[in-house]
Design a protein around this motif. Structure first.
Motif, PDB file in Angstrom:
ATOM      1  N   MET A 124       0.868  -1.064  -0.057  1.00 33.69           N
ATOM      2  CA  MET A 124       0.121  -0.025   0.015  1.00 33.69           C
ATOM      3  C   MET A 124       0.722   1.304  -0.103  1.00 33.69           C
ATOM      4  O   MET A 124       0.254   2.576  -0.025  1.00 33.69           O
ATOM      5  CB  MET A 124      -0.951   0.069   1.311  1.00 33.69           C
ATOM      6  CG  MET A 124      -1.978  -1.167   1.156  1.00 33.69           C
ATOM      7  SD  MET A 124      -3.356  -0.465   0.038  1.00 33.69           S
ATOM      8  CE  MET A 124      -3.657  -2.078  -0.790  1.00 33.69           C
ATOM      9  N   ALA A 163      -8.065  -6.591   1.155  1.00 36.87           N
ATOM     10  CA  ALA A 163      -7.078  -6.196  -0.117  1.00 36.87           C
ATOM     11  C   ALA A 163      -7.949  -6.579  -1.289  1.00 36.87           C
ATOM     12  O   ALA A 163      -8.511  -7.617  -1.565  1.00 36.87           O
ATOM     13  CB  ALA A 163      -5.795  -7.019   0.059  1.00 36.87           C
ATOM     14  N   PRO A 164      -8.031  -5.379  -2.231  1.00 37.65           N
ATOM     15  CA  PRO A 164      -8.799  -5.781  -3.345  1.00 37.65           C
ATOM     16  C   PRO A 164      -8.012  -6.782  -4.339  1.00 37.65           C
ATOM     17  O   PRO A 164      -8.827  -7.409  -5.290  1.00 37.65           O
ATOM     18  CB  PRO A 164      -8.606  -4.533  -4.018  1.00 37.65           C
ATOM     19  CG  PRO A 164      -7.440  -3.872  -3.690  1.00 37.65           C
ATOM     20  CD  PRO A 164      -7.150  -4.191  -2.243  1.00 37.65           C
ATOM     21  N   ASP A 165      -6.704  -7.025  -4.186  1.00 39.60           N
ATOM     22  CA  ASP A 165      -6.122  -7.838  -5.046  1.00 39.60           C
ATOM     23  C   ASP A 165      -5.693  -9.546  -4.493  1.00 39.60           C
ATOM     24  O   ASP A 165      -5.195 -10.345  -5.144  1.00 39.60           O
ATOM     25  CB  ASP A 165      -4.817  -7.279  -5.222  1.00 39.60           C
ATOM     26  CG  ASP A 165      -3.807  -7.258  -4.279  1.00 39.60           C
ATOM     27  OD1 ASP A 165      -4.329  -6.777  -3.127  1.00 39.60           O
ATOM     28  OD2 ASP A 165      -2.632  -7.810  -4.168  1.00 39.60           O
ATOM     29  N   TRP A 219      -6.279  -5.678   5.729  1.00 41.44           N
ATOM     30  CA  TRP A 219      -5.381  -4.363   6.247  1.00 41.44           C
ATOM     31  C   TRP A 219      -5.921  -3.811   7.372  1.00 41.44           C
ATOM     32  O   TRP A 219      -7.106  -3.689   7.487  1.00 41.44           O
ATOM     33  CB  TRP A 219      -5.028  -3.458   4.982  1.00 41.44           C
ATOM     34  CG  TRP A 219      -4.359  -3.904   3.981  1.00 41.44           C
ATOM     35  CD1 TRP A 219      -4.665  -4.592   2.918  1.00 41.44           C
ATOM     36  CD2 TRP A 219      -2.773  -3.823   3.687  1.00 41.44           C
ATOM     37  NE1 TRP A 219      -3.569  -4.693   2.070  1.00 41.44           N
ATOM     38  CE2 TRP A 219      -2.439  -4.357   2.511  1.00 41.44           C
ATOM     39  CE3 TRP A 219      -2.003  -3.268   4.377  1.00 41.44           C
ATOM     40  CZ2 TRP A 219      -1.190  -4.469   2.133  1.00 41.44           C
ATOM     41  CZ3 TRP A 219      -0.575  -3.092   4.034  1.00 41.44           C
ATOM     42  CH2 TRP A 219      -0.328  -3.536   3.062  1.00 41.44           C
ATOM     43  N   THR A 233     -15.324   3.775   3.963  1.00 39.69           N
ATOM     44  CA  THR A 233     -14.852   3.860   2.370  1.00 39.69           C
ATOM     45  C   THR A 233     -13.363   4.488   2.132  1.00 39.69           C
ATOM     46  O   THR A 233     -12.737   4.150   1.398  1.00 39.69           O
ATOM     47  CB  THR A 233     -15.847   4.313   1.364  1.00 39.69           C
ATOM     48  OG1 THR A 233     -16.223   5.508   1.609  1.00 39.69           O
ATOM     49  CG2 THR A 233     -17.140   3.289   1.424  1.00 39.69           C
ATOM     50  N   SER A 274     -10.595   2.601   3.044  1.00 39.48           N
ATOM     51  CA  SER A 274     -10.444   1.269   2.144  1.00 39.48           C
ATOM     52  C   SER A 274      -9.182   1.074   1.476  1.00 39.48           C
ATOM     53  O   SER A 274      -8.818   2.043   0.772  1.00 39.48           O
ATOM     54  CB  SER A 274     -11.768   1.127   1.205  1.00 39.48           C
ATOM     55  OG  SER A 274     -11.591  -0.074   0.342  1.00 39.48           O
ATOM     56  N   PRO A 275      -8.673  -0.174   1.644  1.00 39.33           N
ATOM     57  CA  PRO A 275      -7.478  -0.292   0.520  1.00 39.33           C
ATOM     58  C   PRO A 275      -7.811  -0.314  -0.652  1.00 39.33           C
ATOM     59  O   PRO A 275      -7.005   0.163  -1.619  1.00 39.33           O
ATOM     60  CB  PRO A 275      -6.966  -1.923   1.012  1.00 39.33           C
ATOM     61  CG  PRO A 275      -7.548  -2.028   2.222  1.00 39.33           C
ATOM     62  CD  PRO A 275      -8.893  -1.371   2.262  1.00 39.33           C
ATOM     63  N   SER A 276      -8.907  -0.317  -1.468  1.00 38.62           N
ATOM     64  CA  SER A 276      -9.213  -0.028  -2.670  1.00 38.62           C
ATOM     65  C   SER A 276      -9.210   1.046  -3.195  1.00 38.62           C
ATOM     66  O   SER A 276      -9.174   1.638  -4.451  1.00 38.62           O
ATOM     67  CB  SER A 276     -10.797  -0.643  -2.841  1.00 38.62           C
ATOM     68  OG  SER A 276     -11.189  -1.795  -2.526  1.00 38.62           O
ATOM     69  N   ARG A 277      -9.146   2.194  -2.477  1.00 41.92           N
ATOM     70  CA  ARG A 277      -8.754   3.553  -2.951  1.00 41.92           C
ATOM     71  C   ARG A 277      -7.247   3.765  -3.651  1.00 41.92           C
ATOM     72  O   ARG A 277      -7.181   4.688  -4.394  1.00 41.92           O
ATOM     73  CB  ARG A 277      -8.660   4.537  -1.469  1.00 41.92           C
ATOM     74  CG  ARG A 277      -7.527   4.401  -0.610  1.00 41.92           C
ATOM     75  CD  ARG A 277      -8.210   5.557   0.685  1.00 41.92           C
ATOM     76  NE  ARG A 277      -6.825   5.522   1.263  1.00 41.92           N
ATOM     77  CZ  ARG A 277      -6.648   4.987   2.598  1.00 41.92           C
ATOM     78  NH1 ARG A 277      -7.505   3.799   2.743  1.00 41.92           N
ATOM     79  NH2 ARG A 277      -5.489   5.438   3.184  1.00 41.92           N
ATOM     80  N   ALA A 325      -6.334   1.176  -5.654  1.00 39.66           N
ATOM     81  CA  ALA A 325      -6.190   0.155  -6.656  1.00 39.66           C
ATOM     82  C   ALA A 325      -6.006   0.752  -7.750  1.00 39.66           C
ATOM     83  O   ALA A 325      -6.507   1.936  -8.283  1.00 39.66           O
ATOM     84  CB  ALA A 325      -7.494  -0.585  -6.705  1.00 39.66           C
TER      85      ALA A 325
END
Length: 371
Positions: free
Chosen positions: A214, A317-319, A325, A363, A366-369, A371
Motif C-alpha cells: 500500500m 485487499a482488493p488483489d 489490512w 470507504t 478502504s485499501p481499494s482507494r 487500486a
C-alpha cells in the motif's frame, strides 16, 4: 495450529482488533518480539487530541473519546485519559495557520478557542517575544498507553484469543481450499484470513503473503525528556507549534517531554534517536520559552507509519482474497484504537457497524482507494 483469524502484530492495532473479534472468531495473534508493543505502541507519548491528524482522522478520534474516557467493565472500568489541555501556538505573522485550522474543523465537535495576550502568558509563563496567539484545546488529554494496550490484550485472551510471541511472520501461501498456510517463527499455522496489523512492517508482511503493498512508509519520530532548571506549572498544557516544528508537555515536576516533530522516512527496524534530531528539538524549544535546561535525561525514537494519503488502511485487499489490512495508523493509532478496531471488526466480520461508529464513512479508509 488452526485458526479463523491470524493477526500479524500485537501492538495497539492488533490487540484492539483481537479484543473486538475474538468472541466471534477463533483468533491468533503472532508477534515477532518477546513482548507486544515494543515499537510504536510502547514508545508513544500519546495524547487525545481531536484535531490531531486532520479532518480525515477526526471522526475516528471523536468516536473513540467516550470509549477511552468511560470504558466498560470488560476493559477495567477506569478511564484511560487524564486531564491535560492543549495549546497550539503561533509566531507573529502565522495567525493564518490558526485561522485555517479553525476553518478545517468548523461544524465538528472539535474545540479550538482563541487565546492571546495576557491569557497566553498565563497559560505558558516564560513565553518569549514573537509568539502572539494560540488556540486552546480544553478537551486534550493524556492517554495511559500501557494500560490501554494491556486491557485490550487481556480482553482478547479472555475472549479466547491466543498470543504467540517470538513468532515473526515469514511467509504465507493461499491453498487451493482457500485457507492460508502460514509460517511464523518455528510454527506452521493455517488460517482463513490474515490480518496485517504489522505497523512499520505492514508492506513487508503483504509482500510475504503475495499481496500488493500500500506504500506504507515508516517515519522516525524523536522524543527527549528534559530536566529543567525551574519548576514548570502543574497545569502545563500540551504545547504544539502551529507550523508543526515541535511539541512538548510536562512530565512530572520540572521535567518535560519534547519532540522536534520530525518525520524522517526510514525502514522497519528497532529505531533509535539521533543526535542531530535531539539538538534540533532543544534548539526549537529554546526559541519558545526562557526555561533553562539542566539535563537531557532520556532519549528515544519510534516509527510512525503512514499510507500515501496519511489515512489508515482498513479493509480487505482488493488483489488478494482473505488478506485484511489494519495498518497505516501514523501517530494517531493510540487515540483512534477503540473506534478503528470496531470499524475494522465490522468490515472483517461483514456485519453491521457498532452504533458507536455507525456514522463513520469506512470507504475513505478502504485499501481499494489505491487500486
Amino acid at each position: 495450529m488452526e485458526t479463523d483469524l491470524l493477526i500479524v502484530g500485537a501492538g495497539i492495532a492488533g490487540a484492539s482488533l483481537a479484543a473486538a473479534v475474538a468472541a466471534e472468531r477463533m483468533t491468533v495473534l503472532v508477534e515477532a518480539e518477546d513482548m507486544p508493543g515494543r515499537h510504536a505502541t510502547g514508545r508513544s507519548a500519546a495524547f487525545y487530541d481531536e484535531s490531531y491528524g486532520g479532518p480525515g482522522i477526526q471522526p475516528l478520534t471523536t468516536a473513540a473519546g467516550p470509549m477511552l474516557r468511560s470504558p466498560g467493565e470488560e476493559m477495567g472500568g477506569h478511564s484511560f485519559l487524564r486531564p491535560r489541555g492543549g495549546l497550539i501556538i503561533a509566531r507573529n505573522g502565522d495567525e493564518a495557520l490558526l485561522d485555517a485550522m479553525v476553518a478545517d474543523f468548523a461544524g465538528t465537535p472539535v474545540s479550538l478557542d482563541p487565546v492571546s495576550g495576557a491569557c497566553l502568558s498565563t497559560m505558558l509563563p516564560g513565553l518569549l517575544p514573537g509568539w502572539s496567539s494560540a488556540l486552546a484545546q480544553p478537551q486534550c488529554e493524556d492517554i495511559d498507553v500501557a494500560a490501554l494496550h494491556h486491557a485490550n490484550l487481556a480482553l482478547a485472551r479472555r475472549r479466547g484469543a491466543t498470543l504467540l510471541t517470538r513468532s515473526p511472520f515469514t511467509g504465507a501461501v493461499r491453498r487451493s481450499d482457500g485457507r492460508w498456510q502460514v509460517q511464523s517463527g518455528s510454527l506452521s499455522l493455517t488460517a482463513s484470513v490474515i490480518v496485517n496489523a504489522a505497523g512499520a512492517w505492514a508492506d513487508q508482511v503483504a509482500g510475504l503473503a503475495g499481496a500488493a503493498p500500500m506504500g506504507i512508509t515508516p517515519y522516525r519520530r524523536t522524543m527527549v525528556q528534559l530536566r529543567l532548571g525551574r519548576e514548570t506549572p502543574a497545569s502545563l498544557p500540551l504545547v504544539i507549534d502551529a507550523r508543526g516544528e515541535f511539541y512538548f508537555k510536562g512530565e512530572g515536576v520540572g521535567r518535560i517531554w519534547l519532540s522536534p516533530h520530525d518525520e524522517t522516512a526510514d525502514f522497519p527496524h528497532d529505531v533509535a534517536a539521533e543526535e542531530h534530531d535531539i539538538a534540533l528539538a532543544i534548539h526549537r524549544f529554546q526559541q519558545v520559552v526562557d526555561w533553562p535546561i539542566a539535563a537531557v535525561e532520556r532519549r528515544w525514537a519510534g516509527l510512525r507509519s503512514f499510507a500515501p494519503d496519511r489515512l489508515p488502511v482498513l479493509g480487505f485487499a482488493p488483489d488478494m482474497p482473505g488478506f485484511f489490512w489494519c495498518a497505516g495508523q501514523g501517530g494517531f493509532g493510540i487515540q483512534t484504537a477503540p473506534s478503528a478496531a470496531l470499524l475494522a471488526a465490522s468490515l472483517l466480520l461483514t456485519r453491521d457497524p457498532d452504533p458507536r461508529i455507525s456514522t463513520i464513512d469506512a470507504t475513505i479508509y478502504s485499501p481499494s482507494r489505491f487500486a
